[in-house]
Design an enzyme around this catalytic site. Sequence first.
Site, mmCIF file in Angstrom:
data_model
loop_
_atom_site.group_PDB
_atom_site.id
_atom_site.type_symbol
_atom_site.label_atom_id
_atom_site.label_comp_id
_atom_site.label_asym_id
_atom_site.label_seq_id
_atom_site.Cartn_x
_atom_site.Cartn_y
_atom_site.Cartn_z
ATOM 1 N N TRP A 254 57.687 -102.466 58.755
ATOM 2 C CA TRP A 254 58.336 -101.157 58.566
ATOM 3 C C TRP A 254 57.956 -100.579 57.210
ATOM 4 O O TRP A 254 57.684 -99.377 57.077
ATOM 5 C CB TRP A 254 59.861 -101.291 58.633
ATOM 6 C CG TRP A 254 60.488 -101.032 59.965
ATOM 7 C CD1 TRP A 254 61.041 -101.941 60.804
ATOM 8 C CD2 TRP A 254 60.643 -99.758 60.607
ATOM 9 N NE1 TRP A 254 61.531 -101.315 61.937
ATOM 10 C CE2 TRP A 254 61.303 -99.982 61.837
ATOM 11 C CE3 TRP A 254 60.293 -98.451 60.264
ATOM 12 C CZ2 TRP A 254 61.615 -98.956 62.725
ATOM 13 C CZ3 TRP A 254 60.594 -97.414 61.152
ATOM 14 C CH2 TRP A 254 61.247 -97.675 62.363
ATOM 15 N N TRP A 358 65.863 -92.395 54.925
ATOM 16 C CA TRP A 358 66.802 -91.276 54.866
ATOM 17 C C TRP A 358 66.515 -90.269 55.984
ATOM 18 O O TRP A 358 67.438 -89.762 56.631
ATOM 19 C CB TRP A 358 66.776 -90.604 53.499
ATOM 20 C CG TRP A 358 67.828 -91.184 52.595
ATOM 21 C CD1 TRP A 358 67.666 -92.137 51.643
ATOM 22 C CD2 TRP A 358 69.226 -90.859 52.622
ATOM 23 N NE1 TRP A 358 68.879 -92.441 51.066
ATOM 24 C CE2 TRP A 358 69.846 -91.668 51.641
ATOM 25 C CE3 TRP A 358 70.010 -89.984 53.358
ATOM 26 C CZ2 TRP A 358 71.214 -91.618 51.388
ATOM 27 C CZ3 TRP A 358 71.375 -89.921 53.114
ATOM 28 C CH2 TRP A 358 71.971 -90.739 52.138
#
Length: 428
Positions: A254, A358
């Site tokens: 990731w 985010w």
Amino acid sequence: MKMNIFWFRRDLRLHDNAGLSLASHDENPLLLLFIFDEAILSPLPKNDARVQFIHQQLEGMHAQLAQKGKSILIKKGDVQSIWKTLCEEYDIEKVYFNKDYEPDARKRDKTIWEMLKEKGIEMISAKDQVIFERHEVLKADNTPYTVFTPYKRKWLEHFTPAHSKAHKVSLDNVCSGNFTFPSLAEIGFDPNDKMKVKPFQINELDNYAHERDFPAKDAGSYLGPHLRFGTVSVREILRKLGNVQSTFASELIWREFFMQILFHFPDVINRNFHRKYDGIEWRNDEKDFALWCEGQTGYPLVDAGMRELNETGYMHNRVRMLVASFLCKHLLIDWQWGEAYFAEKLLDYELASNNGNWQWAAGTGCDAAPYFRVFNPSRQQEKFDKNGLYIKKWVPEFGTLKYAREMVEHSFARQRALEAYKAGINKV
């Protein structure tokens, strides 16, 4: 005498360091250099724990070198000015460094590269902070992946044990010298006794997949800051894990996914990855934002996470997703406000991951949670901190009259968010 320089940046270690390995096997004498960049330091608080951590790591490296009668040159100031001075003081033939993929770092490196090229100095870069960089994991049409699962699949297809092989470093050609190591005060910073980077726990990850979602279990690795500043190599982590199919290895993938997103789409720093969300009308209420920052929302798991962050510079990963979702969807505050607050507070702050996560939470990013997915803080609490152990640690007044009331009702906030997102999409 002709000499080379190795420029440390986000790779603060003397072992398994790709660029340093190349430099150490060159026949020229090697000067080791680290620059405290004034452009990065000037906005930071004078007791920033991250600067203290960098200083401590460099101090350890300096002590290790001193045992061999060698040392590292530490400078502070404007990077370009420092390099101009170094070129006047030394007969430099080559400069070695490890690549950095963040936009500001690439801009800085391009400026230094051009300046040194004019002086006939060769710059040699190496891949060090990732297993696969920008152009190494692409789709069949040579375009970047924007969805994680197929990216991970291709990453795993490419990976072989050779990719995690250690880069051997010899310190034999490092210049003998006795550079004075500056104190933290001489760099312009004060010690921070309350907030410190914790040692990483890579040998204790056996239960990570089963326990990582429960904040009271403290099952994380604390590797974030060490990866950010390169006190450990990603290759060493994978060697110790021994299994690239593990849950923790997936977290490392990731990280690389978000790094290549940032490289190929640098405008995500200031804009939504999916432009269809540009029309969202955020409330951006400053009082609501302050309550979120202080951990006074009236939602215990949200408040516990924010207080942990404010006090320690860490926050549990599951809780990070919740507090981010709460800010964007319950309070309708622009994700960039939260991203900036995390950048200020997190000890493991890394631009690519912070931005990517985010936007994932806000529903505006690549491979994001759909905008209509709104975490229910109460259900998250029941599921992941049922006995309130994490909450009681960080919100001691929970359950008393002193604890804050819920600043917004969940069902109302959820409906408001859905309507705002739908209206925003229809505007674009």
